[in-house]
Design an enzyme around this catalytic site. Structure first.
Site, mmCIF file in Angstrom:
data_model
loop_
_atom_site.group_PDB
_atom_site.id
_atom_site.type_symbol
_atom_site.label_atom_id
_atom_site.label_comp_id
_atom_site.label_asym_id
_atom_site.label_seq_id
_atom_site.Cartn_x
_atom_site.Cartn_y
_atom_site.Cartn_z
ATOM 1 N N PRO A 169 49.223 8.831 42.820
ATOM 2 C CA PRO A 169 48.296 8.227 43.693
ATOM 3 C C PRO A 169 47.588 7.111 43.156
ATOM 4 O O PRO A 169 46.921 7.337 41.689
ATOM 5 C CB PRO A 169 47.488 9.256 44.288
ATOM 6 C CG PRO A 169 47.863 10.773 44.010
ATOM 7 C CD PRO A 169 48.778 10.378 42.752
ATOM 8 N N GLU A 170 47.491 5.802 43.523
ATOM 9 C CA GLU A 170 46.822 4.894 43.052
ATOM 10 C C GLU A 170 45.658 4.455 44.076
ATOM 11 O O GLU A 170 45.538 5.143 45.157
ATOM 12 C CB GLU A 170 47.918 3.482 42.797
ATOM 13 C CG GLU A 170 48.957 3.946 42.005
ATOM 14 C CD GLU A 170 49.805 2.715 41.590
ATOM 15 O OE1 GLU A 170 49.239 1.412 41.620
ATOM 16 O OE2 GLU A 170 51.114 2.830 41.531
#
Ligand SMILES: [Zn+2]
Length: 276
Positions: A2-3
């Protein structure tokens, strides 16, 4: 994985259900989540705290409590947060469940993590900002983030621009996917030394970073493997990638096949035709 766009999507979805809620019961099932602090101790400290804000800094979720304390959550590779309206989650039924929080409206917030790299850190009043400040550079979507600031962050750096974009201490929240997407948008070869970019290229990269992140947020993030939104849904950004994971497919700008190389120790996708 997840960014920034995925974490921001989680934040936006959870904010409305968490604000004002009190933590009625907290079960932390995996000691790795809070180590080196004993999970039983952390769970006891969290109990009865009331949530007053849910913020994001880089890839961290910052749950702020009425007492001034904060819980810093980092999802790392496979952490996911789910909100279960009816509550009644039974931990034994899911081997990847790491924590369950019962809220005072009877709903549950469930933390799952297959690879177990995610972390929960409870900090005392006044400790959150110094902790985050020491680890994170500028927020790319903040109004104060300009191409000039980007140039300052890259100044004198011989490392490939891809590595510089990934460096969380200079720029917070961009990971492997959005770095490749931003560099394609800016038409910049990911192997170029960061400190050698001209002013017009810094402007293009500044625009590219923001545009790639905003596109990700608009599509609720990218669901490649484990990432889910808090209602269990999937993001759709994976259908919009320009280069990431698309080796051999034609570049939509110039038609040359996208290539996969290794830069900054990471798989990197780029177009050899129009990224210079
Ligand atoms: Zn191209």
């Amino acid at each position: 994985m997840p960014e920034l766009p995925e974490v921001e999507t989680v934040r936006r979805r959870l904010e409305s259900v968490l604000l004002g809620r009190r933590l009625e019961r907290v079960e932390i099932l995996d000691p790795r989540l809070t180590r080196p602090i004993d999970p039983i101790e952390v769970a006891a400290e969290l109990k009865a705290e009331r949530i007053v804000a849910l913020d994001r800094r880089g890839k961290y979720l910052v749950v702020r409590f009425e007492t001034g304390r904060a819980l810093l959550i980092h999802l790392r590779m496979t952490g996911t947060l789910l909100h279960v309206r009816g509550g009644g989650v039974v931990p034994d039924h899911d081997p990847h469940l790491r924590a369950v929080v019962r809220l005072d409206d009877g709903s549950d917030v469930v933390y799952r993590d297959v690879r177990r790299f995610g972390t929960w850190l409870l900090v005392e009043p006044g400790e959150a900002e110094p902790y985050l400040q020491a680890r994170l550079g500028r927020e790319p979507l903040a109004p104060t983030f300009t191409s000039k600031r980007l140039g300052e962050a890259f100044k004198g750096r011989r490392a490939p621009v891809k590595a510089a974009v990934l460096d969380q201490r200079r720029l917070a929240g961009v990971g492997n996917i959005y770095a490749d997407e931003a560099l394609w948008r800016a038409r910049i070869d990911p192997r170029r030394p960061a400190g050698e970019l001209r002013a017009d290229e810094l402007r293009a990269l500044h625009r590219g970073i923001r545009a790639a992140l905003k596109a990700g947020i608009a599509r609720q993030g990218a669901s490649l493997r484990d990432y889910r939104t808090p209602d269990g849904g999937a993001g759709s950004m994976q259908h919009e990638f320009k280069v990431y994971g698309r080796e051999g497919e034609p570049c939509e700008r110039c038609g040359r096949p996208i290539e996969k190389i290794r830069t900054a120790g990471r798989g990197t996708w780029y177009c050899p035709g129009c990224q210079r």
